[in-house]
Design a protein around this motif. Sequence first.
Motif, PDB file in Angstrom:
ATOM      1  N   TYR A   5      -2.324  -8.988  -6.000  1.00 56.59           N
ATOM      2  CA  TYR A   5      -1.957  -7.647  -6.467  1.00 56.59           C
ATOM      3  C   TYR A   5      -0.443  -7.463  -6.395  1.00 56.59           C
ATOM      4  O   TYR A   5       0.188  -6.954  -7.325  1.00 56.59           O
ATOM      5  CB  TYR A   5      -2.657  -6.589  -5.615  1.00 56.59           C
ATOM      6  N   GLU A   6       0.141  -7.865  -5.284  1.00 58.60           N
ATOM      7  CA  GLU A   6       1.598  -7.747  -5.122  1.00 58.60           C
ATOM      8  C   GLU A   6       2.324  -8.565  -6.187  1.00 58.60           C
ATOM      9  O   GLU A   6       3.284  -8.102  -6.810  1.00 58.60           O
ATOM     10  CB  GLU A   6       1.998  -8.226  -3.727  1.00 58.60           C
ATOM     11  N   GLU A   7       1.847  -9.775  -6.421  1.00 56.65           N
ATOM     12  CA  GLU A   7       2.467 -10.677  -7.395  1.00 56.65           C
ATOM     13  C   GLU A   7       2.444 -10.082  -8.801  1.00 56.65           C
ATOM     14  O   GLU A   7       3.374 -10.267  -9.589  1.00 56.65           O
ATOM     15  CB  GLU A   7       1.717 -12.019  -7.381  1.00 56.65           C
ATOM     16  N   SER A   8       1.394  -9.333  -9.119  1.00 59.76           N
ATOM     17  CA  SER A   8       1.215  -8.804 -10.481  1.00 59.76           C
ATOM     18  C   SER A   8       2.279  -7.782 -10.879  1.00 59.76           C
ATOM     19  O   SER A   8       2.502  -7.563 -12.068  1.00 59.76           O
ATOM     20  CB  SER A   8      -0.177  -8.172 -10.623  1.00 59.76           C
ATOM     21  N   VAL A   9       2.921  -7.149  -9.900  1.00 60.16           N
ATOM     22  CA  VAL A   9       3.902  -6.102 -10.234  1.00 60.16           C
ATOM     23  C   VAL A   9       5.278  -6.367  -9.615  1.00 60.16           C
ATOM     24  O   VAL A   9       6.158  -5.503  -9.667  1.00 60.16           O
ATOM     25  CB  VAL A   9       3.406  -4.698  -9.784  1.00 60.16           C
ATOM     26  N   LYS A  10       5.474  -7.557  -9.068  1.00 60.57           N
ATOM     27  CA  LYS A  10       6.704  -7.779  -8.288  1.00 60.57           C
ATOM     28  C   LYS A  10       7.981  -7.723  -9.134  1.00 60.57           C
ATOM     29  O   LYS A  10       9.055  -7.454  -8.616  1.00 60.57           O
ATOM     30  CB  LYS A  10       6.619  -9.091  -7.520  1.00 60.57           C
ATOM     31  N   GLU A  11       7.861  -7.964 -10.441  1.00 62.78           N
ATOM     32  CA  GLU A  11       9.047  -7.932 -11.312  1.00 62.78           C
ATOM     33  C   GLU A  11       9.276  -6.556 -11.930  1.00 62.78           C
ATOM     34  O   GLU A  11      10.238  -6.365 -12.685  1.00 62.78           O
ATOM     35  CB  GLU A  11       8.896  -8.967 -12.440  1.00 62.78           C
ATOM     36  N   GLU A  12       8.413  -5.595 -11.630  1.00 69.63           N
ATOM     37  CA  GLU A  12       8.499  -4.295 -12.299  1.00 69.63           C
ATOM     38  C   GLU A  12       9.475  -3.348 -11.597  1.00 69.63           C
ATOM     39  O   GLU A  12       9.471  -3.230 -10.378  1.00 69.63           O
ATOM     40  CB  GLU A  12       7.112  -3.638 -12.349  1.00 69.63           C
ATOM     41  N   ASP A  13      10.294  -2.674 -12.396  1.00 69.59           N
ATOM     42  CA  ASP A  13      11.216  -1.696 -11.820  1.00 69.59           C
ATOM     43  C   ASP A  13      10.604  -0.300 -11.772  1.00 69.59           C
ATOM     44  O   ASP A  13      11.132   0.598 -11.121  1.00 69.59           O
ATOM     45  CB  ASP A  13      12.530  -1.654 -12.608  1.00 69.59           C
ATOM     46  N   VAL A  36      -5.608  -7.745 -11.031  1.00 71.78           N
ATOM     47  CA  VAL A  36      -4.855  -6.811 -11.884  1.00 71.78           C
ATOM     48  C   VAL A  36      -4.725  -7.465 -13.258  1.00 71.78           C
ATOM     49  O   VAL A  36      -4.066  -8.490 -13.404  1.00 71.78           O
ATOM     50  CB  VAL A  36      -3.468  -6.502 -11.292  1.00 71.78           C
ATOM     51  N   ILE A  37      -5.387  -6.854 -14.241  1.00 74.42           N
ATOM     52  CA  ILE A  37      -5.518  -7.509 -15.554  1.00 74.42           C
ATOM     53  C   ILE A  37      -4.970  -6.637 -16.678  1.00 74.42           C
ATOM     54  O   ILE A  37      -4.961  -5.416 -16.580  1.00 74.42           O
ATOM     55  CB  ILE A  37      -6.995  -7.860 -15.853  1.00 74.42           C
ATOM     56  N   PRO A  38      -4.536  -7.261 -17.777  1.00 76.83           N
ATOM     57  CA  PRO A  38      -4.113  -6.495 -18.953  1.00 76.83           C
ATOM     58  C   PRO A  38      -5.267  -5.656 -19.502  1.00 76.83           C
ATOM     59  O   PRO A  38      -6.442  -6.000 -19.324  1.00 76.83           O
ATOM     60  CB  PRO A  38      -3.695  -7.574 -19.952  1.00 76.83           C
ATOM     61  N   ALA A  39      -4.916  -4.572 -20.188  1.00 73.96           N
ATOM     62  CA  ALA A  39      -5.907  -3.589 -20.644  1.00 73.96           C
ATOM     63  C   ALA A  39      -7.034  -4.202 -21.469  1.00 73.96           C
ATOM     64  O   ALA A  39      -8.193  -3.785 -21.347  1.00 73.96           O
ATOM     65  CB  ALA A  39      -5.206  -2.501 -21.454  1.00 73.96           C
ATOM     66  N   PHE A  40      -6.717  -5.169 -22.310  1.00 72.42           N
ATOM     67  CA  PHE A  40      -7.718  -5.703 -23.230  1.00 72.42           C
ATOM     68  C   PHE A  40      -8.235  -7.084 -22.808  1.00 72.42           C
ATOM     69  O   PHE A  40      -8.819  -7.809 -23.609  1.00 72.42           O
ATOM     70  CB  PHE A  40      -7.149  -5.746 -24.651  1.00 72.42           C
ATOM     71  N   GLU A  41      -8.032  -7.420 -21.538  1.00 71.78           N
ATOM     72  CA  GLU A  41      -8.531  -8.693 -21.006  1.00 71.78           C
ATOM     73  C   GLU A  41     -10.050  -8.784 -21.170  1.00 71.78           C
ATOM     74  O   GLU A  41     -10.773  -7.816 -20.892  1.00 71.78           O
ATOM     75  CB  GLU A  41      -8.176  -8.786 -19.518  1.00 71.78           C
ATOM     76  N   PRO A  42     -10.587  -9.916 -21.609  1.00 73.38           N
ATOM     77  CA  PRO A  42     -12.051 -10.047 -21.711  1.00 73.38           C
ATOM     78  C   PRO A  42     -12.673 -10.176 -20.324  1.00 73.38           C
ATOM     79  O   PRO A  42     -12.271 -11.042 -19.534  1.00 73.38           O
ATOM     80  CB  PRO A  42     -12.241 -11.334 -22.528  1.00 73.38           C
ATOM     81  N   ILE A  43     -13.623  -9.292 -20.004  1.00 69.80           N
ATOM     82  CA  ILE A  43     -14.304  -9.359 -18.714  1.00 69.80           C
ATOM     83  C   ILE A  43     -15.803  -9.113 -18.904  1.00 69.80           C
ATOM     84  O   ILE A  43     -16.231  -8.576 -19.929  1.00 69.80           O
ATOM     85  CB  ILE A  43     -13.732  -8.357 -17.689  1.00 69.80           C
ATOM     86  N   ALA A  44     -16.569  -9.501 -17.902  1.00 70.84           N
ATOM     87  CA  ALA A  44     -18.024  -9.329 -17.945  1.00 70.84           C
ATOM     88  C   ALA A  44     -18.435  -8.074 -17.192  1.00 70.84           C
ATOM     89  O   ALA A  44     -17.753  -7.652 -16.252  1.00 70.84           O
ATOM     90  CB  ALA A  44     -18.693 -10.544 -17.321  1.00 70.84           C
ATOM     91  N   PRO A  45     -19.550  -7.461 -17.579  1.00 69.95           N
ATOM     92  CA  PRO A  45     -20.063  -6.307 -16.822  1.00 69.95           C
ATOM     93  C   PRO A  45     -20.320  -6.713 -15.372  1.00 69.95           C
ATOM     94  O   PRO A  45     -20.850  -7.795 -15.102  1.00 69.95           O
ATOM     95  CB  PRO A  45     -21.371  -5.966 -17.535  1.00 69.95           C
ATOM     96  N   HIS A  46     -19.912  -5.862 -14.452  1.00 67.84           N
ATOM     97  CA  HIS A  46     -20.129  -6.139 -13.031  1.00 67.84           C
ATOM     98  C   HIS A  46     -19.986  -4.838 -12.246  1.00 67.84           C
ATOM     99  O   HIS A  46     -19.423  -3.862 -12.724  1.00 67.84           O
ATOM    100  CB  HIS A  46     -19.109  -7.161 -12.519  1.00 67.84           C
ATOM    101  N   ARG A  47     -20.495  -4.860 -11.037  1.00 63.64           N
ATOM    102  CA  ARG A  47     -20.421  -3.695 -10.155  1.00 63.64           C
ATOM    103  C   ARG A  47     -19.776  -4.151  -8.851  1.00 63.64           C
ATOM    104  O   ARG A  47     -20.380  -4.874  -8.066  1.00 63.64           O
ATOM    105  CB  ARG A  47     -21.825  -3.172  -9.887  1.00 63.64           C
ATOM    106  N   LEU A  48     -18.534  -3.770  -8.639  1.00 59.00           N
ATOM    107  CA  LEU A  48     -17.872  -4.126  -7.385  1.00 59.00           C
ATOM    108  C   LEU A  48     -16.647  -3.242  -7.202  1.00 59.00           C
ATOM    109  O   LEU A  48     -15.887  -3.021  -8.148  1.00 59.00           O
ATOM    110  CB  LEU A  48     -17.442  -5.604  -7.398  1.00 59.00           C
ATOM    111  N   ASP A  49     -16.456  -2.726  -5.980  1.00 55.32           N
ATOM    112  CA  ASP A  49     -15.236  -1.991  -5.675  1.00 55.32           C
ATOM    113  C   ASP A  49     -14.793  -2.331  -4.263  1.00 55.32           C
ATOM    114  O   ASP A  49     -15.459  -3.085  -3.544  1.00 55.32           O
ATOM    115  CB  ASP A  49     -15.422  -0.481  -5.874  1.00 55.32           C
ATOM    116  N   PHE A  50     -13.666  -1.776  -3.869  1.00 58.52           N
ATOM    117  CA  PHE A  50     -13.074  -2.164  -2.588  1.00 58.52           C
ATOM    118  C   PHE A  50     -13.709  -1.470  -1.382  1.00 58.52           C
ATOM    119  O   PHE A  50     -13.298  -1.709  -0.249  1.00 58.52           O
ATOM    120  CB  PHE A  50     -11.560  -1.939  -2.624  1.00 58.52           C
TER     121      PHE A  50
END
Length: 240
Positions: free
Chosen positions: A144-152, A111-125
């Motif tokens: 994934y759980e950790e990324s939103v655990k502080e959010e109300d 789970v990444i911020p909108a403007f995080e630098p990433i490389a082209p790739h093809r993968l899904d769940f």
Amino acid sequence: MKILIPTAKEMNTSLPTVKSKPLSPESQAVLDALATYSAQELESFYKISAEKAQEEYDHIQALKNGSTRNYPALHLFDGLMYRNIKRDDLTKEEQTYLEKHLMITSALYGVIPAFEPIAPHRLDFLMKLKIAGKSLKSHWQSAYEESVKEEDCIFSLLSSEFETVFPKEVREQMVTFKFMEERDGKLKIHSTISKKARGAFLTALTENQVTSVEEIKKLSFAGFRYREDLSTGKELAFVK
């Protein structure tokens, strides 16, 4: 408050590149697993042409050896939803809103911020990749759980494929959305409507700096309006 959107298969690499960031341990483990596949094995794994498989093999190897080109995630993905998101000519306030609130869920990057630098790739769940004996979903669930655990407040524009990576207690906190079109007196939901509407909806959230459910209910965008009679506390319905 966080807004969650999924990745997309379509990508636009005719963009200015940005400096890469080190991969997280979770991402590195996924990459290491992918890097064991030959181009021919990737053809079968992804169920794609030999040409596309070779392209993906090259992406994986470039990511592995640090020579890949990186792009801001929100601009790299170019599926139907993304093409309906306002991404260019953003005001300072809109840029700040997306930086603060929008997160992209990825099977390679987490789970990444909108403007995080990433490389082209093809993968899904839906891919049957094993990481130390675990499925991709199991591998990522804790991060994934950790990324939103502080959010109300969590607004989910995810497909079930991505949403179900989060544990049940997190999913129960999410506010979800359905987008329908009225034709000949009947309400219809289909993939094209939903993808376009998600992009337009996110644009409306950004332009109006929305941070609450009550503000969302007042929005109108791309012909869609909130319908209380079709909504529940955790699923808001919009009809065009």
